[in-house]
Design a protein around this motif. Structure first.
Motif, PDB file in Angstrom:
ATOM      1  N   ARG A 170      -0.536  17.415   8.529  1.00 33.14           N
ATOM      2  CA  ARG A 170       0.127  18.500  10.098  1.00 33.14           C
ATOM      3  C   ARG A 170       1.909  18.329   9.708  1.00 33.14           C
ATOM      4  NH1 ARG A 170      -2.522  17.074  14.452  1.00 33.14           N
ATOM      5  NH2 ARG A 170      -1.733  19.326  15.239  1.00 33.14           N
ATOM      6  N   VAL A 171       2.333  19.497   9.891  1.00 32.61           N
ATOM      7  CA  VAL A 171       3.874  19.651  10.439  1.00 32.61           C
ATOM      8  C   VAL A 171       3.584  20.029  12.194  1.00 32.61           C
ATOM      9  CG1 VAL A 171       5.762  20.505  10.580  1.00 32.61           C
ATOM     10  CG2 VAL A 171       4.264  20.435   8.436  1.00 32.61           C
ATOM     11  N   LEU A 172       4.049  18.770  12.839  1.00 30.24           N
ATOM     12  CA  LEU A 172       4.694  19.259  14.130  1.00 30.24           C
ATOM     13  C   LEU A 172       5.555  19.624  14.646  1.00 30.24           C
ATOM     14  CD1 LEU A 172       2.702  16.097  14.828  1.00 30.24           C
ATOM     15  CD2 LEU A 172       1.563  18.225  14.841  1.00 30.24           C
ATOM     16  N   ASN A 173       5.466  20.357  15.510  1.00 30.61           N
ATOM     17  CA  ASN A 173       6.780  20.567  16.398  1.00 30.61           C
ATOM     18  C   ASN A 173       7.538  19.550  17.067  1.00 30.61           C
ATOM     19  OD1 ASN A 173       9.447  21.680  18.243  1.00 30.61           O
ATOM     20  ND2 ASN A 173       7.918  24.060  17.606  1.00 30.61           N
ATOM     21  N   TYR A 174       8.447  18.893  17.392  1.00 28.51           N
ATOM     22  CA  TYR A 174       9.370  18.058  17.452  1.00 28.51           C
ATOM     23  C   TYR A 174       9.117  17.933  19.092  1.00 28.51           C
ATOM     24  CZ  TYR A 174      12.299  20.462  20.033  1.00 28.51           C
ATOM     25  OH  TYR A 174      13.833  21.095  21.054  1.00 28.51           O
ATOM     26  N   ASN A 175       8.358  18.662  19.129  1.00 24.09           N
ATOM     27  CA  ASN A 175       8.549  18.895  21.287  1.00 24.09           C
ATOM     28  C   ASN A 175       6.807  18.802  21.028  1.00 24.09           C
ATOM     29  OD1 ASN A 175       8.374  21.818  20.795  1.00 24.09           O
ATOM     30  ND2 ASN A 175       9.354  22.595  22.652  1.00 24.09           N
ATOM     31  N   GLU A 176       5.613  19.048  20.269  1.00 28.38           N
ATOM     32  CA  GLU A 176       4.430  18.410  20.667  1.00 28.38           C
ATOM     33  C   GLU A 176       4.086  18.131  21.393  1.00 28.38           C
ATOM     34  OE1 GLU A 176       1.961  20.434  17.791  1.00 28.38           O
ATOM     35  OE2 GLU A 176       4.001  21.361  16.451  1.00 28.38           O
ATOM     36  N   PRO A 177       3.328  17.336  22.053  1.00 28.18           N
ATOM     37  CA  PRO A 177       2.573  16.519  22.683  1.00 28.18           C
ATOM     38  C   PRO A 177       2.413  15.480  21.582  1.00 28.18           C
ATOM     39  CG  PRO A 177       1.464  18.160  23.517  1.00 28.18           C
ATOM     40  CD  PRO A 177       2.013  18.304  22.811  1.00 28.18           C
ATOM     41  N   GLU A 178       1.645  15.644  20.603  1.00 29.93           N
ATOM     42  CA  GLU A 178       1.331  14.950  19.314  1.00 29.93           C
ATOM     43  C   GLU A 178       2.031  14.219  19.219  1.00 29.93           C
ATOM     44  OE1 GLU A 178      -2.241  15.679  17.187  1.00 29.93           O
ATOM     45  OE2 GLU A 178      -1.973  17.335  17.947  1.00 29.93           O
ATOM     46  N   ALA A 179       3.279  14.849  18.952  1.00 27.92           N
ATOM     47  CA  ALA A 179       4.248  14.226  17.879  1.00 27.92           C
ATOM     48  C   ALA A 179       5.157  12.941  19.473  1.00 27.92           C
ATOM     49  CB  ALA A 179       5.422  15.030  17.533  1.00 27.92           C
ATOM     50  N   ALA A 180       4.981  13.347  20.887  1.00 25.66           N
ATOM     51  CA  ALA A 180       6.170  12.416  21.356  1.00 25.66           C
ATOM     52  C   ALA A 180       6.240  11.091  21.143  1.00 25.66           C
ATOM     53  CB  ALA A 180       5.503  12.616  22.815  1.00 25.66           C
ATOM     54  N   VAL A 181       5.535  10.480  20.449  1.00 22.38           N
ATOM     55  CA  VAL A 181       5.229   8.588  20.131  1.00 22.38           C
ATOM     56  C   VAL A 181       5.400   9.056  18.667  1.00 22.38           C
ATOM     57  CG1 VAL A 181       5.018   6.710  20.031  1.00 22.38           C
ATOM     58  CG2 VAL A 181       4.980   8.353  21.656  1.00 22.38           C
ATOM     59  N   LEU A 182       7.072   8.929  18.085  1.00 26.80           N
ATOM     60  CA  LEU A 182       6.916   8.732  16.265  1.00 26.80           C
ATOM     61  C   LEU A 182       6.112   7.080  16.267  1.00 26.80           C
ATOM     62  CD1 LEU A 182      10.554   9.119  15.560  1.00 26.80           C
ATOM     63  CD2 LEU A 182       8.541  10.961  14.878  1.00 26.80           C
ATOM     64  N   GLN A 183       4.937   7.684  14.383  1.00 33.60           N
ATOM     65  CA  GLN A 183       4.582   6.547  13.839  1.00 33.60           C
ATOM     66  C   GLN A 183       4.811   5.976  12.961  1.00 33.60           C
ATOM     67  OE1 GLN A 183       0.603   8.034  13.309  1.00 33.60           O
ATOM     68  NE2 GLN A 183       0.481   8.485  15.206  1.00 33.60           N
ATOM     69  N   LEU A 184       4.518   4.729  12.411  1.00 32.35           N
ATOM     70  CA  LEU A 184       5.904   4.271  11.363  1.00 32.35           C
ATOM     71  C   LEU A 184       5.514   5.201  10.207  1.00 32.35           C
ATOM     72  CD1 LEU A 184       7.279   2.205  10.479  1.00 32.35           C
ATOM     73  CD2 LEU A 184       5.021   0.854   9.879  1.00 32.35           C
ATOM     74  N   THR A 185       4.213   5.448  10.396  1.00 34.99           N
ATOM     75  CA  THR A 185       3.988   6.813   8.427  1.00 34.99           C
ATOM     76  C   THR A 185       4.683   7.988   8.833  1.00 34.99           C
ATOM     77  OG1 THR A 185       1.678   7.071   9.362  1.00 34.99           O
ATOM     78  CG2 THR A 185       2.280   5.517   7.529  1.00 34.99           C
ATOM     79  N   ASP A 186       5.319   8.404   9.901  1.00 33.89           N
ATOM     80  CA  ASP A 186       5.269   9.245   9.478  1.00 33.89           C
ATOM     81  C   ASP A 186       7.094   9.842   9.206  1.00 33.89           C
ATOM     82  OD1 ASP A 186       3.677  10.296  12.312  1.00 33.89           O
ATOM     83  OD2 ASP A 186       4.858   9.946  13.624  1.00 33.89           O
ATOM     84  N   ARG A 187       7.031  11.366   8.127  1.00 32.46           N
ATOM     85  CA  ARG A 187       8.014  11.931   7.964  1.00 32.46           C
ATOM     86  C   ARG A 187       8.418  12.702   9.095  1.00 32.46           C
ATOM     87  NH1 ARG A 187       8.543  11.102   2.480  1.00 32.46           N
ATOM     88  NH2 ARG A 187       6.580   9.580   1.893  1.00 32.46           N
ATOM     89  N   VAL A 188       9.793  12.715   9.684  1.00 27.54           N
ATOM     90  CA  VAL A 188      10.937  12.976  10.480  1.00 27.54           C
ATOM     91  C   VAL A 188      11.397  14.571   9.323  1.00 27.54           C
ATOM     92  CG1 VAL A 188      10.486  11.665  12.070  1.00 27.54           C
ATOM     93  CG2 VAL A 188      12.582  12.043  10.549  1.00 27.54           C
ATOM     94  N   ILE A 189      11.603  15.687  10.042  1.00 26.59           N
ATOM     95  CA  ILE A 189      12.273  16.608   9.159  1.00 26.59           C
ATOM     96  C   ILE A 189      13.709  16.522  10.330  1.00 26.59           C
ATOM     97  CG2 ILE A 189      12.521  18.879   9.113  1.00 26.59           C
ATOM     98  CD1 ILE A 189      10.223  18.717   7.363  1.00 26.59           C
ATOM     99  N   VAL A 190      14.694  16.860   9.612  1.00 22.35           N
ATOM    100  CA  VAL A 190      16.023  16.633  10.622  1.00 22.35           C
ATOM    101  C   VAL A 190      16.707  17.251   9.777  1.00 22.35           C
ATOM    102  CG1 VAL A 190      15.788  13.635  11.248  1.00 22.35           C
ATOM    103  CG2 VAL A 190      17.073  14.949   9.062  1.00 22.35           C
ATOM    104  N   VAL A 191      17.583  17.892  10.985  1.00 23.29           N
ATOM    105  CA  VAL A 191      19.231  18.243  11.124  1.00 23.29           C
ATOM    106  C   VAL A 191      20.436  17.495  11.066  1.00 23.29           C
ATOM    107  CG1 VAL A 191      20.864  20.219  12.141  1.00 23.29           C
ATOM    108  CG2 VAL A 191      18.380  20.755  11.997  1.00 23.29           C
ATOM    109  N   LYS A 192      20.629  17.281   9.873  1.00 26.13           N
ATOM    110  CA  LYS A 192      21.925  16.441   9.842  1.00 26.13           C
ATOM    111  C   LYS A 192      23.692  16.672  10.009  1.00 26.13           C
ATOM    112  CE  LYS A 192      20.229  12.560   7.641  1.00 26.13           C
ATOM    113  NZ  LYS A 192      20.409  11.262   7.747  1.00 26.13           N
ATOM    114  N   SER A 193      23.910  16.526  10.159  1.00 23.49           N
ATOM    115  CA  SER A 193      26.065  16.473  11.010  1.00 23.49           C
ATOM    116  C   SER A 193      26.196  16.327   9.349  1.00 23.49           C
ATOM    117  CB  SER A 193      26.204  16.116  12.090  1.00 23.49           C
ATOM    118  OG  SER A 193      27.612  16.206  12.142  1.00 23.49           O
ATOM    119  N   THR A 194      27.340  17.045   8.975  1.00 22.26           N
ATOM    120  CA  THR A 194      28.069  16.845   7.984  1.00 22.26           C
ATOM    121  C   THR A 194      29.650  15.896   8.870  1.00 22.26           C
ATOM    122  OG1 THR A 194      29.339  18.833   7.417  1.00 22.26           O
ATOM    123  CG2 THR A 194      26.997  18.547   6.468  1.00 22.26           C
ATOM    124  N   ALA A 195      30.117  16.254   9.612  1.00 17.77           N
ATOM    125  CA  ALA A 195      31.548  15.939  10.338  1.00 17.77           C
ATOM    126  C   ALA A 195      31.073  14.008  10.425  1.00 17.77           C
ATOM    127  CB  ALA A 195      31.543  16.252  11.511  1.00 17.77           C
TER     128      ALA A 195
END
Length: 67
Positions: free
Chosen positions: A42-67
């Motif tokens: 499942r892909v959860l939006n970062y603000n969904e209640p189920e994603a409120a607490v990250l689990q060790l096996t979760d993968r995160v989709i991030v935006v990284k700064s290049t600066a």
């Protein structure tokens, strides 16, 4: 049930499973900007209640700064 193509691409490009220090914390507490959490098939939006607490096996989709 197979993942939709967009979710499959997100899953394939997701960051590796979370660092132990991130487990138990919320996506907003991460160093990088988290936009989604991949939990199992499942892909959860970062603000969904189920994603409120990250689990060790979760993968995160991030935006990284290049600066």
């Amino acid at each position: 049930m197979p993942l939709p193509s967009a979710a499959r691409r997100a899953h394939e490009s997701a960051a590796p499973p979370g660092h132990p220090a991130e487990a138990g914390h919320g996506p907003r507490e991460c160093e990088d900007l988290v936009v989604a959490v991949v939990r199992g098939r499942r892909v959860l939006n970062y603000n969904e209640p189920e994603a409120a607490v990250l689990q060790l096996t979760d993968r995160v989709i991030v935006v990284k700064s290049t600066a």
